[in-house]
Design a protein around this motif. Structure first.
Motif, PDB file in Angstrom:
ATOM      1  N   ALA A 168     -22.760  24.714-133.347  1.00  0.00           N
ATOM      2  CA  ALA A 168     -22.265  26.076-133.461  1.00  0.00           C
ATOM      3  C   ALA A 168     -21.698  26.401-134.814  1.00  0.00           C
ATOM      4  N   ALA A 169     -21.311  25.412-135.583  1.00  0.00           N
ATOM      5  CA  ALA A 169     -20.557  25.678-136.787  1.00  0.00           C
ATOM      6  C   ALA A 169     -21.440  26.005-137.986  1.00  0.00           C
ATOM      7  N   SER A 170     -22.715  26.243-137.754  1.00  0.00           N
ATOM      8  CA  SER A 170     -23.587  26.634-138.846  1.00  0.00           C
ATOM      9  C   SER A 170     -23.219  28.028-139.316  1.00  0.00           C
ATOM     10  N   ALA A 171     -23.590  28.353-140.542  1.00  0.00           N
ATOM     11  CA  ALA A 171     -23.222  29.639-141.115  1.00  0.00           C
ATOM     12  C   ALA A 171     -23.816  30.777-140.296  1.00  0.00           C
ATOM     13  N   GLU A 193     -21.246  42.878-132.272  1.00  0.00           N
ATOM     14  CA  GLU A 193     -22.432  42.392-131.561  1.00  0.00           C
ATOM     15  C   GLU A 193     -22.641  40.914-131.867  1.00  0.00           C
ATOM     16  N   VAL A 194     -22.902  40.146-130.790  1.00  0.00           N
ATOM     17  CA  VAL A 194     -23.127  38.711-130.933  1.00  0.00           C
ATOM     18  C   VAL A 194     -24.332  38.322-130.085  1.00  0.00           C
ATOM     19  N   PRO A 195     -24.965  37.191-130.372  1.00  0.00           N
ATOM     20  CA  PRO A 195     -26.069  36.744-129.511  1.00  0.00           C
ATOM     21  C   PRO A 195     -25.564  36.392-128.114  1.00  0.00           C
ATOM     22  N   MET A 196     -26.305  36.767-127.100  1.00  0.00           N
ATOM     23  CA  MET A 196     -25.948  36.291-125.766  1.00  0.00           C
ATOM     24  C   MET A 196     -26.133  34.778-125.681  1.00  0.00           C
ATOM     25  N   ALA A 251     -17.180  27.256-125.502  1.00  0.00           N
ATOM     26  CA  ALA A 251     -17.774  27.084-126.829  1.00  0.00           C
ATOM     27  C   ALA A 251     -18.378  28.392-127.326  1.00  0.00           C
ATOM     28  N   ASN A 252     -18.995  29.165-126.435  1.00  0.00           N
ATOM     29  CA  ASN A 252     -19.539  30.449-126.854  1.00  0.00           C
ATOM     30  C   ASN A 252     -18.444  31.441-127.200  1.00  0.00           C
ATOM     31  N   VAL A 253     -17.305  31.384-126.510  1.00  0.00           N
ATOM     32  CA  VAL A 253     -16.175  32.235-126.898  1.00  0.00           C
ATOM     33  C   VAL A 253     -15.716  31.874-128.306  1.00  0.00           C
ATOM     34  N   ALA A 254     -15.660  30.582-128.620  1.00  0.00           N
ATOM     35  CA  ALA A 254     -15.271  30.166-129.968  1.00  0.00           C
ATOM     36  C   ALA A 254     -16.272  30.680-131.003  1.00  0.00           C
ATOM     37  N   ARG A 255     -17.540  30.634-130.679  1.00  0.00           N
ATOM     38  CA  ARG A 255     -18.551  31.166-131.606  1.00  0.00           C
ATOM     39  C   ARG A 255     -18.361  32.666-131.792  1.00  0.00           C
ATOM     40  N   ASP A 256     -18.090  33.349-130.686  1.00  0.00           N
ATOM     41  CA  ASP A 256     -17.850  34.794-130.782  1.00  0.00           C
ATOM     42  C   ASP A 256     -16.654  35.096-131.679  1.00  0.00           C
ATOM     43  N   ILE A 257     -15.603  34.278-131.554  1.00  0.00           N
ATOM     44  CA  ILE A 257     -14.412  34.490-132.380  1.00  0.00           C
ATOM     45  C   ILE A 257     -14.777  34.395-133.853  1.00  0.00           C
ATOM     46  N   ALA A 300      -8.168  25.445-129.604  1.00  0.00           N
ATOM     47  CA  ALA A 300      -8.473  24.080-130.027  1.00  0.00           C
ATOM     48  C   ALA A 300      -9.966  23.902-130.272  1.00  0.00           C
ATOM     49  N   VAL A 301     -10.798  24.482-129.413  1.00  0.00           N
ATOM     50  CA  VAL A 301     -12.245  24.384-129.606  1.00  0.00           C
ATOM     51  C   VAL A 301     -12.665  25.123-130.876  1.00  0.00           C
ATOM     52  N   TYR A 302     -12.080  26.307-131.101  1.00  0.00           N
ATOM     53  CA  TYR A 302     -12.407  27.033-132.342  1.00  0.00           C
ATOM     54  C   TYR A 302     -12.035  26.194-133.565  1.00  0.00           C
ATOM     55  N   GLY A 303     -10.857  25.595-133.535  1.00  0.00           N
ATOM     56  CA  GLY A 303     -10.427  24.770-134.654  1.00  0.00           C
ATOM     57  C   GLY A 303     -11.282  23.529-134.839  1.00  0.00           C
ATOM     58  N   GLN A 304     -11.895  23.047-133.762  1.00  0.00           N
ATOM     59  CA  GLN A 304     -12.781  21.887-133.859  1.00  0.00           C
ATOM     60  C   GLN A 304     -14.131  22.273-134.459  1.00  0.00           C
ATOM     61  N   LEU A 305     -14.650  23.439-134.057  1.00  0.00           N
ATOM     62  CA  LEU A 305     -15.959  23.864-134.542  1.00  0.00           C
ATOM     63  C   LEU A 305     -15.897  24.489-135.930  1.00  0.00           C
TER      64      LEU A 305
END
Length: 493
Positions: A26-29, A56-59, A186-192, A217-222
């Motif tokens: 998930a942490a790709s640009a 807007e984000v990918p589903m 994990a998808n919530v973290a990507r959305d953030i 914590a997941v956002y900070g990890q990714l």
């Protein structure tokens, strides 16, 4: 973990998420994000400064060119642009909670120095109204908290719970559409991170509460390089295999941590809602009353379900222990039930809100990690739990609808580690029914050198500016405004 309101615990969703050594890709640009178009927020009694926009984000992040969904974001700008540091994201509990209104509500309880340092940002996580919403279309009876966070039968059997799990998970599969499969932490973290980019912020500060600590914590990890100052308040166990199952199991310890506080209060001389003369008598009377209601429930018109049985009393106990302000409600209910009457049920959120929050909670809890499918596994665990923790009667290890969830997790849950910047402050009450200190200590251990923990000698869920104490509040405020943290873990007596 966190209740929709103080009186309505969110589904079996007072729980959480995690699993193996490899993190989701998930942490790709992320691609460039369009500037936000701010407009009026829907809802009554909001601060007129609060404005809303949609990102807007990918589903499905594995198919970034596929269908898109909307994430609604809210903002109240810094009250002093000259002192502005950045943006503070308020991450809600749940799963199934939203912080869209939080800048106008709890955000205004923040000290002025914090409100000057940051734009206050709220959001509705994917699936939550007013973002692109999901629903399961459950029967009204299945929206009862005691069904969503299910209690075993009076004899300890889980057979009916397994039947309910099948019925409810089938409804989610039939009515949740494709989105229900892509609800998860994990998808919530990507959305953030898409929200961060849309805000034009190189880094993001955050205040996560309850389930929101796991999201943070997941956002900070990714995205460790995208974090600024991170406050995690009322922390769950980030077990990378059991995730939300570990959070639910935490209620066993949480109730044992907090019930003595209730018992001392309910036995204090001069208390108009006194239940018994000693704390030990309060506990024994509660257990005896629950057993009596198992055998002979009382009618409770207007409630869902419309009876007060032993499990409904236990659920009322669990809800009351979130906040010492709820102790009187439980004491009055006990006294009324002992007289053979039942008090009116507390108000419930509208069914539409419950349907939405339940679906988001179910999708998160069931998609984040695999649950056992065997009734025998739950029966064994429930039997052990009932013997060791009679107050919770086996519920924390029981079968939720995830026991029959039709989808398998698409990825391993994110393992929280000590890799990343040392910019995390944990704040934790010693007596917290939903996120007990024992689980918070596991979060502290997982984060390693990245974190410092402030343990607060207080009772209740949510510490900072809520059920904590002045020492803990000062420590968090100082961190948010100056970046200073204690040199080591501390206890605020």
């Amino acid at each position: 973990m966190k209740q929709i309101t103080r009186n309505t615990a969110l589904v079996a969703t007072a729980a959480a998420v995690l699993a193996g050594p490899s993190s989701p890709p998930a942490a790709s640009a992320a691609p460039a994000v369009r500037p936000l178009e701010w407009g009026r927020c829907a809802g009554p009694d909001l601060d007129p400064r609060q404005r809303c926009a949609t990102v807007e984000v990918p589903m499905d992040y594995a198919d970034p060119a596929g269908p898109r969904i909307g994430i609604v974001v809210s903002r109240i700008p810094s009250e002093n642009p000259a002192a502005r540091r950045g943006a503070l994201l308020m991450i809600p509990g749940g799963p199934g909670g939203t912080s869209v209104d939080a800048p106008s509500e709890k955000g205004q309880r923040l000290p002025r120095a914090v409100r000057e340092a940051y734009d206050l940002i709220g959001f509705a996580p994917r699936g939550n109204t007013p973002s692109t919403a999901v629903g399961c279309g459950l029967q009204y009876a299945d929206l009862a908290t005691s069904r969503l966070r299910p209690w075993p039968a009076p004899d300890g059997s889980v057979a009916d719970n397994m039947l309910s799990a099948r019925r409810m998970s089938d409804a989610c599969a039939s009515n949740g559409g494709e989105l229900i499969r892509h609800i998860g932490t994990a998808n919530v973290a990507r959305d953030i991170d898409r929200v961060r980019a849309a805000l034009g912020e190189p880094r993001l500060s955050a205040w996560g509460v309850s389930y929101g600590t796991y999201v943070g914590a997941v956002y900070g990890q990714l995205y460790p390089h995208r974090t600024d100052r991170i406050v995690l308040d009322s922390n769950g166990d980030p077990d990378p295999v059991r995730v939300q199952r570990a959070w639910l199991a935490g209620f066993e310890r949480g109730v044992e941590d907090v019930f003595p506080e209730f018992a001392a209060w309910a036995s204090a001389p001069g208390n108009p809602d006194r239940v018994a003369r000693t704390a030990a008598q309060v506990r024994s009377r509660f257990l005896s009353l629950a057993a009596r209601l198992d055998r002979a429930p009382l009618p409770r018109p207007g409630a869902n379900p419309p009876v007060l049985d032993g499990n409904e009393l236990r659920q009322a106990m669990l809800s009351a222990l979130y906040d010492p302000d709820g102790f009187a409600d439980l004491a009055r209910l006990m006294r009324a039930a002992e007289r053979g009457t039942a008090l009116p049920a507390p108000p419930s959120p509208p069914e539409e809100l419950l349907q939405n929050a339940t679906a988001v909670g179910a999708g998160t809890i069931c998609n984040d990690a695999a649950w056992p499918r065997s009734a025998e596994v739950y029966q064994r665990d429930v039997t052990d739990s009932r013997a060791a923790y009679p107050l919770t009667a086996g519920m924390p290890r029981n079968a939720m609808l995830c026991a029959a969830w039709p989808y398998r997790p698409r990825q391993q849950a994110v393992r929280i580690t000590g890799d990343g910047p040392s910019n995390v402050l944990l704040v934790q009450n010693e007596r917290d029914v939903a996120t007990p200190l024992s689980g918070a200590l596991r979060m502290r251990q997982a984060l390693g050198r990245r974190a410092v923990m402030v343990t607060v000698d207080a009772t209740g869920h949510d510490a900072y500016l809520a059920n904590g104490n002045a020492c803990g509040d000062r420590t968090v405020t100082d961190f948010l405004t100056s970046g200073r943290r204690p040199d080591m873990d501390v206890r605020c007596a």
